[in-house]
Design a protein around this motif. Structure first.
Motif, PDB file in Angstrom:
ATOM      1  N   HIS A 139       0.834  -1.208   0.000  1.00  0.00           N
ATOM      2  CA  HIS A 139       0.000   0.000   0.000  1.00  0.00           C
ATOM      3  C   HIS A 139       0.866   1.254   0.000  1.00  0.00           C
ATOM      4  CE1 HIS A 139      -3.838  -2.000   0.419  1.00  0.00           C
ATOM      5  NE2 HIS A 139      -3.408  -2.684   1.448  1.00  0.00           N
ATOM      6  N   MET A 140       1.924   1.245   0.821  1.00  0.00           N
ATOM      7  CA  MET A 140       2.790   2.415   0.913  1.00  0.00           C
ATOM      8  C   MET A 140       3.516   2.675  -0.406  1.00  0.00           C
ATOM      9  SD  MET A 140       2.232   3.453   3.920  1.00  0.00           S
ATOM     10  CE  MET A 140       3.425   4.745   3.773  1.00  0.00           C
ATOM     11  N   GLU A 141       4.006   1.607  -1.047  1.00  0.00           N
ATOM     12  CA  GLU A 141       4.751   1.775  -2.294  1.00  0.00           C
ATOM     13  C   GLU A 141       3.828   2.306  -3.392  1.00  0.00           C
ATOM     14  OE1 GLU A 141       8.727   1.013  -4.080  1.00  0.00           O
ATOM     15  OE2 GLU A 141       7.873   1.442  -2.114  1.00  0.00           O
ATOM     16  N   PHE A 142       2.605   1.826  -3.422  1.00  0.00           N
ATOM     17  CA  PHE A 142       1.637   2.312  -4.409  1.00  0.00           C
ATOM     18  C   PHE A 142       1.380   3.805  -4.203  1.00  0.00           C
ATOM     19  CE2 PHE A 142      -2.571   3.010  -6.230  1.00  0.00           C
ATOM     20  CZ  PHE A 142      -2.468   2.347  -7.448  1.00  0.00           C
ATOM     21  N   ILE A 162       3.257 -14.589  -8.695  1.00  0.00           N
ATOM     22  CA  ILE A 162       3.910 -13.781  -9.720  1.00  0.00           C
ATOM     23  C   ILE A 162       5.142 -14.536 -10.193  1.00  0.00           C
ATOM     24  CG2 ILE A 162       5.071 -11.611 -10.243  1.00  0.00           C
ATOM     25  CD1 ILE A 162       3.361 -10.212  -8.228  1.00  0.00           C
ATOM     26  N   GLU A 163       5.228 -14.754 -11.482  1.00  0.00           N
ATOM     27  CA  GLU A 163       6.338 -15.481 -12.097  1.00  0.00           C
ATOM     28  C   GLU A 163       6.569 -16.822 -11.410  1.00  0.00           C
ATOM     29  OE1 GLU A 163       9.773 -12.981 -12.327  1.00  0.00           O
ATOM     30  OE2 GLU A 163       8.779 -11.458 -13.558  1.00  0.00           O
ATOM     31  N   GLU A 164       5.456 -17.549 -11.235  1.00  0.00           N
ATOM     32  CA  GLU A 164       5.458 -18.906 -10.666  1.00  0.00           C
ATOM     33  C   GLU A 164       5.917 -18.936  -9.215  1.00  0.00           C
ATOM     34  OE1 GLU A 164       7.683 -21.486 -13.209  1.00  0.00           O
ATOM     35  OE2 GLU A 164       6.236 -21.355 -14.849  1.00  0.00           O
ATOM     36  N   GLN A 165       5.962 -17.764  -8.563  1.00  0.00           N
ATOM     37  CA  GLN A 165       6.341 -17.681  -7.152  1.00  0.00           C
ATOM     38  C   GLN A 165       5.143 -17.232  -6.328  1.00  0.00           C
ATOM     39  OE1 GLN A 165       9.612 -17.990  -5.694  1.00  0.00           O
ATOM     40  NE2 GLN A 165      10.377 -18.748  -7.652  1.00  0.00           N
ATOM     41  N   ILE A 166       4.914 -17.873  -5.186  1.00  0.00           N
ATOM     42  CA  ILE A 166       3.948 -17.335  -4.228  1.00  0.00           C
ATOM     43  C   ILE A 166       4.646 -16.216  -3.478  1.00  0.00           C
ATOM     44  CG2 ILE A 166       2.593 -17.788  -2.155  1.00  0.00           C
ATOM     45  CD1 ILE A 166       1.992 -20.536  -3.163  1.00  0.00           C
ATOM     46  N   VAL A 167       4.227 -14.986  -3.761  1.00  0.00           N
ATOM     47  CA  VAL A 167       4.927 -13.819  -3.204  1.00  0.00           C
ATOM     48  C   VAL A 167       4.267 -13.310  -1.933  1.00  0.00           C
ATOM     49  CG1 VAL A 167       5.819 -13.129  -5.459  1.00  0.00           C
ATOM     50  CG2 VAL A 167       3.623 -12.228  -4.687  1.00  0.00           C
ATOM     51  N   LEU A 168       3.013 -13.641  -1.708  1.00  0.00           N
ATOM     52  CA  LEU A 168       2.308 -13.180  -0.512  1.00  0.00           C
ATOM     53  C   LEU A 168       1.130 -14.112  -0.290  1.00  0.00           C
ATOM     54  CD1 LEU A 168       1.850  -9.367   0.087  1.00  0.00           C
ATOM     55  CD2 LEU A 168       0.540 -11.045   1.342  1.00  0.00           C
ATOM     56  N   ASP A 169       0.960 -14.582   0.924  1.00  0.00           N
ATOM     57  CA  ASP A 169      -0.129 -15.527   1.206  1.00  0.00           C
ATOM     58  C   ASP A 169      -0.881 -15.115   2.461  1.00  0.00           C
ATOM     59  OD1 ASP A 169       1.734 -16.113   3.114  1.00  0.00           O
ATOM     60  OD2 ASP A 169       1.884 -18.249   2.667  1.00  0.00           O
ATOM     61  N   ALA A 196      -6.613  -6.188  -4.616  1.00  0.00           N
ATOM     62  CA  ALA A 196      -6.012  -4.874  -4.372  1.00  0.00           C
ATOM     63  C   ALA A 196      -4.504  -4.982  -4.184  1.00  0.00           C
ATOM     64  CB  ALA A 196      -6.657  -4.218  -3.155  1.00  0.00           C
ATOM     65  N   ILE A 197      -4.053  -5.964  -3.391  1.00  0.00           N
ATOM     66  CA  ILE A 197      -2.621  -6.120  -3.147  1.00  0.00           C
ATOM     67  C   ILE A 197      -1.903  -6.516  -4.437  1.00  0.00           C
ATOM     68  CG2 ILE A 197      -0.895  -7.435  -1.866  1.00  0.00           C
ATOM     69  CD1 ILE A 197      -2.388  -5.495  -0.153  1.00  0.00           C
ATOM     70  N   LEU A 198      -2.511  -7.405  -5.226  1.00  0.00           N
ATOM     71  CA  LEU A 198      -1.896  -7.803  -6.486  1.00  0.00           C
ATOM     72  C   LEU A 198      -1.740  -6.607  -7.420  1.00  0.00           C
ATOM     73  CD1 LEU A 198      -0.840 -10.016  -8.366  1.00  0.00           C
ATOM     74  CD2 LEU A 198      -3.184 -10.366  -9.154  1.00  0.00           C
ATOM     75  N   PHE A 199      -2.761  -5.778  -7.479  1.00  0.00           N
ATOM     76  CA  PHE A 199      -2.677  -4.590  -8.344  1.00  0.00           C
ATOM     77  C   PHE A 199      -1.573  -3.656  -7.854  1.00  0.00           C
ATOM     78  CE2 PHE A 199      -3.869  -0.499 -10.113  1.00  0.00           C
ATOM     79  CZ  PHE A 199      -4.204  -0.847 -11.416  1.00  0.00           C
ATOM     80  N   GLY A 200      -1.451  -3.508  -6.533  1.00  0.00           N
ATOM     81  CA  GLY A 200      -0.374  -2.679  -5.992  1.00  0.00           C
ATOM     82  C   GLY A 200       1.000  -3.231  -6.336  1.00  0.00           C
ATOM     83  N   LEU A 201       1.135  -4.552  -6.323  1.00  0.00           N
ATOM     84  CA  LEU A 201       2.421  -5.165  -6.662  1.00  0.00           C
ATOM     85  C   LEU A 201       2.762  -4.976  -8.140  1.00  0.00           C
ATOM     86  CD1 LEU A 201       2.393  -8.489  -4.601  1.00  0.00           C
ATOM     87  CD2 LEU A 201       4.029  -6.615  -4.399  1.00  0.00           C
ATOM     88  N   ASN A 243       6.672  -2.743 -11.423  1.00  0.00           N
ATOM     89  CA  ASN A 243       6.711  -2.192 -12.778  1.00  0.00           C
ATOM     90  C   ASN A 243       6.406  -3.260 -13.830  1.00  0.00           C
ATOM     91  OD1 ASN A 243       7.065   0.039 -14.542  1.00  0.00           O
ATOM     92  ND2 ASN A 243       9.105  -0.689 -15.083  1.00  0.00           N
ATOM     93  N   MET A 244       5.340  -4.007 -13.601  1.00  0.00           N
ATOM     94  CA  MET A 244       4.960  -5.097 -14.496  1.00  0.00           C
ATOM     95  C   MET A 244       3.883  -4.645 -15.474  1.00  0.00           C
ATOM     96  SD  MET A 244       4.786  -8.312 -11.838  1.00  0.00           S
ATOM     97  CE  MET A 244       4.734  -9.493 -13.188  1.00  0.00           C
TER      98      MET A 244
END
Length: 526
Positions: free
Chosen positions: A333-336, A460-467, A477-482, A487-488
């Motif tokens: 959220h902060m980075e977005f 993201i890229e076959e990695q579980i980045v957040l669960d 919402a979190i996926l969109f922020g990522l 920069n995808m």
């Protein structure tokens, strides 16, 4: 009561307070929450008894009855003065996490001045464009020229030095919004110039500002070259590209990012920021990281992080290793917010609350035209008897790609909680570039009911980045922020769904594709 709150020379906000105000402190609390002001401040108001001159507000009864113009004056302490902490002359617009900021000040964490652009409204490029004030002699000549034009229709003969002064001032103003302008945006500026100063109109037929558009087109190119020579990161990143590599796109803000590639803060170097990055990595190795320290160091290293992500384009696994704090929910959220100036959580969920009833109504009215998938989604939603509002929001989001006629085969994935592979090399994540994984409880489903959802995870890229995310709206919402933080690009097969989230839900850009515009029009008519 309606307020116009002046936060800076070019920053004003409209605030409507519906509750009764009983004290100045009460008003300050409301303004702090609404405008996310962290520093202590005083309030001034335009007093009608003194010709609308500014006076300090000491008693709430001093305000006019229905509406008032306020000015925020921040109290800058001696320590923060020495640390060069400032904000657009008057107010410091902080992140949505005021608790993190307050905790930071109590943990001996020194904040740093980061020269970030602030978003003042939902449209990144203003129309009409606010034409700046030129130098004193140019303004005098323009005033006389405008007077001659009104009286006799005579156009001003603009000498070269005056022309350069006008173009330089316009460039500085334009680059405060974005570094790469489109031809249409330059036309908006040129039109604003001749509207304010009609004596500058083109003598030929046409739009009356074509020649100014052309001058601006070449001027901004020269201005960007000067910025690159001066070390502007957002320009230099494109100067490094090899000319014969046609696959390299121009790296610039494309989705209304206001801080796409910021410069290193004054007083800092690559070395000092690398040291802060190392300290952040060390903090994240602790079992219980200090969130105030994490927040402060993420703020300090923002420019370095954007440089690495945008310039070097590392894979997500490398970013997770280099910047583990970026994958904390609160830091997404902060980075977005740092990148766009928009509060992701507040804006997304308020829009979802507003639009869900209309979207569901639209789905029902058009379900016959979209096959069985949309009907099945609505039937499952209607069968739910608990968390009804959450189920309706989930159905609204799940139905978006169906309504846009996009494929979700590689986006919405599911597995049992006994089969989750957090290392991301299992069958659940294989081949998934961007997706949401629904984790269900084992042995809870029957022939008549669905399995209980335990949580959601992001791939993201076959990695579980957040669960361990509680529901689909939060995961979306979190996926969109990522996507912004990393920069995808949007997945091609789901570009209309993500465009809808960006431009309809988050109001980032008003230029909609035909398909998204059609969806928005139909939804608003429901």
């Amino acid at each position: 009561m309606l307020f116009r709150v002046l936060l800076g020379p070019d920053n004003a906000r409209r605030i409507n307070v519906t509750e009764a105000l009983n004290s100045v402190s009460h008003l300050k609390n409301i303004l702090q929450d609404s405008l996310q002001i962290v520093q202590d401040f005083e309030i001034q108001f335009e007093d009608p008894d003194f010709g609308n001159q500014l006076c300090n507000l000491t008693d709430i009864s001093e305000l006019p009855p229905d509406r008032a113009i306020l000015k925020i004056i921040t109290k800058v302490s001696e320590e923060s003065d020495n640390a060069s902490i400032s904000s657009l002359d008057t107010a410091s617009i902080a992140s949505s996490s005021s608790s993190a900021a307050s905790a930071s000040s109590s943990s001996n964490v020194s904040p740093i001045s980061i020269p970030l652009r602030q978003r003042e409204n939902s449209d990144q490029w203003p129309s009409p464009f606010p034409i700046p004030t030129f130098s004193y002699d140019v303004e005098l000549r323009l005033a006389k020229g405008n007077e001659m034009f009104r009286e006799h229709g005579t156009l001003l003969d603009v000498p070269k030095d005056m022309k350069m002064d006008i173009l330089n001032a316009l460039c500085r103003s334009m680059f405060s919004y974005k570094t790469y302008q489109t031809r249409k945006e330059l036309e908006v500026v040129a039109a604003g110039l001749v509207n304010k100063h009609p004596c500058l109109k083109d003598p030929s037929m046409g739009t009356c500002y074509d020649s100014w558009t052309t001058r601006l087109y070449y001027k901004v190119g020269n201005y960007r070259h000067k910025l690159g020579a001066a070390g502007c990161s957002e320009v230099r990143v494109n100067q490094k590209r090899t000319g014969d590599d046609s696959r390299n796109r121009l790296k610039k803000a494309r989705r209304c990012e206001v801080n796409f590639l910021p410069d290193i803060p004054t007083g800092q170097t690559d070395v000092t920021l690398q040291n802060e990055k190392a300290a952040l990595q060390e903090e994240m190795t602790k079992k219980y990281p200090n969130h105030a320290v994490v927040h402060s160091k993420m703020e300090q290293t923002f420019a370095l992080r954007r440089k690495e992500i945008v310039d070097e384009e590392p894979p997500v696994a490398e970013i997770m290793r280099q910047w583990p704090a970026l994958f904390l929910e609160e830091q997404v959220h902060m980075e977005f917010f740092r990148i766009t100036g928009v509060n992701l959580k507040e804006t997304f969920f308020s829009s979802l609350d507003e639009y869900t009833p209309k979207i569901i109504q639209l789905y029902r009215s058009r379900s016959g035209a979209f096959g069985e998938d949309l009907k099945t989604l609505l039937n499952k939603m209607d069968a739910q008897i608990t968390n009804v509002m959450l189920q309706r929001k989930t159905a609204a989001l799940r139905g978006l790609p169906l309504f846009m006629r996009e494929s979700t085969d590689s986006f919405f994935k599911s597995c049992l909680d006994t089969d989750v592979d957090v290392d991301g090399d299992g069958v659940n994540t294989r081949g998934v570039q961007i997706g949401i994984l629904t984790v269900t409880e084992d042995d809870t489903a029957t022939t008549d009911t669905d399995a209980n959802v335990r949580c959601f995870a992001l791939i993201i890229e076959e990695q579980i980045v957040l669960d361990d995310l509680p529901d689909l709206p939060t995961a979306m919402a979190i996926l969109f922020g990522l996507i912004y933080a990393l920069n995808m690009k949007y997945p091609k097969e789901l570009k209309y769904m993500f465009e809808t989230i960006q431009k309809v839900f988050l109001r980032l850009d008003t230029k909609l594709s035909a398909r998204v515009q059609s969806f928005r029009n139909k939804m608003l008519r429901c």
